[in-house]
Write an enzyme that holds these catalytic residues in place. Structure first.
Site, PDB file in Angstrom:
ATOM      1  N   SER A   9      16.772  -5.987 -41.295  1.00 46.07           N
ATOM      2  CA  SER A   9      17.806  -5.775 -40.299  1.00 46.07           C
ATOM      3  C   SER A   9      18.972  -6.742 -40.549  1.00 46.07           C
ATOM      4  O   SER A   9      19.450  -6.837 -41.682  1.00 46.07           O
ATOM      5  CB  SER A   9      17.197  -5.937 -38.907  1.00 46.07           C
ATOM      6  OG  SER A   9      18.053  -5.425 -37.927  1.00 46.07           O
ATOM      7  N   ASP A  33      14.558   5.442 -38.989  1.00 47.16           N
ATOM      8  CA  ASP A  33      15.202   4.287 -38.349  1.00 47.16           C
ATOM      9  C   ASP A  33      16.687   4.550 -38.088  1.00 47.16           C
ATOM     10  O   ASP A  33      17.456   4.785 -39.017  1.00 47.16           O
ATOM     11  CB  ASP A  33      15.047   3.086 -39.286  1.00 47.16           C
ATOM     12  CG  ASP A  33      15.743   1.839 -38.776  1.00 47.16           C
ATOM     13  OD1 ASP A  33      16.055   1.772 -37.575  1.00 47.16           O
ATOM     14  OD2 ASP A  33      15.982   0.925 -39.605  1.00 47.16           O
ATOM     15  N   HIS A  66      12.033   0.823 -38.699  1.00 46.60           N
ATOM     16  CA  HIS A  66      12.864  -0.341 -39.006  1.00 46.60           C
ATOM     17  C   HIS A  66      12.072  -1.371 -39.828  1.00 46.60           C
ATOM     18  O   HIS A  66      11.111  -1.939 -39.357  1.00 46.60           O
ATOM     19  CB  HIS A  66      13.331  -0.944 -37.679  1.00 46.60           C
ATOM     20  CG  HIS A  66      14.601  -1.735 -37.778  1.00 46.60           C
ATOM     21  ND1 HIS A  66      15.686  -1.372 -38.556  1.00 46.60           N
ATOM     22  CD2 HIS A  66      14.981  -2.895 -37.158  1.00 46.60           C
ATOM     23  CE1 HIS A  66      16.652  -2.255 -38.410  1.00 46.60           C
ATOM     24  NE2 HIS A  66      16.255  -3.203 -37.578  1.00 46.60           N
TER      25      HIS A  66
END
Lengths: 472, 472
Positions: free
Chosen positions: A151, A402, A429
């Site tokens: 991320s 995601d 994710h």
């Protein structure tokens, strides 16, 4: 603040703000308690003597002298949480006899020098990491350093390779939305991918259609006092809803979060969340309903995320969309400076409430809240994807399920021929960075093997290059 | 401050501080008066709304739409001086139908936002250039951008390619001492090359030997009052010398400066300087002398630099080595923050007074003078030569006569296979960037042709890459 809020998921993640929702893995915790403190410049770009203390977790169980370093570029949260949720790093470290390091991002966790975010930028955080690693390389016998993160941590892993290729031999940028900025992608992306994930469950497209239909129902019923009470009862809110936006904001965050965390096995964050939670949610939304039944079904589906085992007394929607206590959150600050992340929806190709992204409004919110002037073009100037093409040795991985993949590097021509890309069909994710699990799809098992093979090559190349340098 | 002073040449260059001594070329001036002002962030790394105005010179005489940009990364001085002394840029611009831009470095010339050097760093200057170029690219039809610069400007040209490869297709880093930092080179380098330049004139090694011998003579004669008067008379100083260091500091700067500016044709700075001035100086030092004759000869030789046509009434040695008015000079500040440039001499393999480089003393001077804490390892972390290898498209050129070449990238294995290197045998400080001159050595003529050919290739590659991107 509503338009900003969805990008932070603050309403749900409590003290863990930002892009990430974290679920503790069982294997990690005992290895994520070996803290030390690294003292570095508070402002790397001026030259006074103010310092900042940054927390670092190290794990030398597998390390052999001269072995590589696997370095987690900490993102927006306490570093132990990332340590606990990045089992791949330990598994790879065992294979590679690597030193494992997890370094906290300044202004998060316990690495907070002041309450004003005065020196909170990605550039400063990258310089923290670079300074630590430079000293490590000068003072010990460690081999090449591989950065990794998921991320925003994945963005940082890509950025540190871009800005400090002398220190970082290669990076895994997992689920890193490096293009999630104005002018670089379609702001409808996040909601479109979320919608696709909901439409592709065994329940079929009706799941997404039901969610799309629910907004008008909520709006209509909530248009009068009695209806607001009815909504509050249906969703078991702790306080009576005063504005339907409290509920719709919350639900939009829930659907996005469910898609982000659509892992094949149960995870644990706010209570227990089952494996494949989007499938589970859609089981409640698998046929057409009348208005009140639809609301009940939506409530059941949403609870898969926040109340799966049923222990919650009532749903706390907080202060609503404009909750003032969000004001000084660090990630929110970052979206009000260098990381302007645009969200919008058309309600047609996605199942969300139509909304536009208006940078002028966004900017004014930032000025009002923090006194900051966000720079929408800065990532394109300073953290440029085209530049990453030129530097190479960055793995861009994304999960097809995601929503953040919408801002990722998804094809080889974008990545360039020096940066491998991976799309994990059944991936949420940064699933790839998590510990191996028997329920993992075969593809993610294979991808992790390929990561190891690529990392070995990077290490060999870097060692080769070092040897040639020494021979001069 | 003595140990710092030699790195700045402040005593000689007056308002033009820093690495460079500039000599106006005849061709440049009329094209260096087209100023505009670019307003950008005072601090690119925070997000308030303070601004800085930076001067920019543009020259569109040769530009054709879609043509490339030749961008001079302004260094430590007023930008018109660099414009006037970089004739190669105009000559190349005519060949390439390029837009010519010269951008001033913040805190120099007339781009000074405050008197405290508050936001004076190379990172900020690079961000000024990147912001300007990013907007130029967004708003006009310009093609690829080639950066170029000499000396510190050459370092910046290399750095901007390293940090913003998305904006800069390639760079010429002329006479850029990118390795002139602790741990990256031998601090005796500058004086050794100066000595080699003096020892290699037609006068033979005796020239350098005489200079080496002169220090003891000055020290011995200057050890008493009468001798100081004698030295003052010999060197026609405006005030009587009170400390022989005033004279030896000055002379060491003169010898270094003569080697830097050892151009084949006359140049004009403090009065007229002849072509091949080191040869001219050594003509006065071409045999062994007795003590007083040696001092006379040294005086004659030094005057080649500062009084060749004999118009000077007396020699102003200023306040001596510790002149307090140097304290707030901007380049001096930069050497007290991120650019720690070490000088030392052994008096054996060089002709200078033996001196050591002591970082602790250096640092203490900086703390006392500016309150800054210099970081000796920062360039290796942030502006790393190994990283330049990876990014490529940087020409490193150095002149064999130029003392700064000691801190340059001199061989292909240091440069890597993507960065061309050039050593110009009869080249002084960035001779290659100057206008063509009938007296230019054949080699520099050939080198300039090769630059053009390389730049054409970079432009073609960048245009090719843009086209592929658009086809996605």
């Amino acid at each position: 603040m509503r338009k900003l809020r969805i990008s932070t998921f603050l309403g749900l993640v409590g003290s863990i703000s930002g892009l990430d929702i974290l679920y503790s893995e069982n294997d990690g915790s005992p290895y994520c308690a070996n803290f030390s403190t690294f003292t570095t410049e508070l402002d790397h770009f001026s030259f006074d003597d103010r310092k900042i203390d940054i927390r670092v977790i190290t794990d030398d169980r597998f390390y052999k002298p001269g072995g590589p370093v696997l370095f987690y570029t900490g993102n927006e949260g306490a570093i132990e949480l990332f340590c606990e949720n990045t089992g791949f790093q330990r598994e790879a470290g065992e294979e590679l006899n690597a030193k494992l390091i997890f370094m906290e991002h300044r202004y998060y966790g316990k690495s907070i020098p002041d309450n004003n975010n005065t020196f909170l930028t990605a550039e400063q955080a990258l310089a923290d990491y670079a300074d630590y690693l430079d000293q490590l390389k000068r003072n010990t016998d460690v081999g090449p350093v591989i950065a990794l993160g998921g991320s925003y941590g994945g963005m940082l892993a890509a950025y540190i390779r871009l800005k400090y290729p002398n220190i970082i031999a290669g990076s895994i940028a997992a689920s890193a939305p490096v293009k999630f900025f104005p002018g670089q992608f379609d702001c409808r992306g996040f909601y479109r991918v979320t919608t696709r994930t909901f439409a592709n469950t065994p329940a079929g497209e009706v799941c997404a259609d039901n969610i799309r239909d629910s907004w008008a129902v909520i709006k209509q019923i909530g248009s009068h006092m009695v209806g607001k009470k009815l909504l509050s009862d249906t969703f078991k809110t702790c306080k009576v809803i005063t504005d339907t936006a409290q509920l719709t904001d919350f639900l939009q965050e829930v659907w996005g979060s469910l898609a982000m965390m659509d892992y094949p096995y149960p995870t644990n964050f706010m209570g227990d969340v089952p494996g494949w939670p989007v499938n589970k949610a859609c089981e409640h939304l698998d046929k057409k309903y009348g208005q009140m039944d639809l609301l009940d079904a939506v409530h059941q589906a949403a609870q898969v995320y926040y109340n799966y085992t049923g222990g919650m007394d009532c749903l706390d929607l907080g202060g609503g969309g404009d909750a003032p206590d969000l004001g000084y959150d660090a990630w929110y600050y970052q979206t009000c400076t260098e990381f302007v992340m645009p969200f919008c929806a058309d309600g047609k190709q996605d199942m969300f409430l139509p909304s536009e992204f208006n940078f002028d409004d966004y900017k004014q919110n930032c000025i009002n809240t923090f006194g900051t002037y966000p720079r929408k073009d800065w990532p394109e100037v300073y953290f440029n994807v085209e530049a990453m093409k030129q530097i190479g040795n960055i793995i861009f991985s994304n999960g097809h399920l995601d929503p953040w993949s919408s801002g990722g590097v998804l094809n080889q021509s974008e990545a360039g021929d020096r940066n491998p890309i991976f799309i994990i069909d059944q991936g949420a994710h940064h699933l790839d960075l998590r510990s191996s699990n028997p329920l993992d799809p075969d593809q993610v098992k294979e991808v992790r093997k390929q990561y190891l093979s690529i990392i070995r090559q990077w290490i060999a190349d870097a060692n080769q290059s070092d040897t040639s340098d020494r021979q001069l």
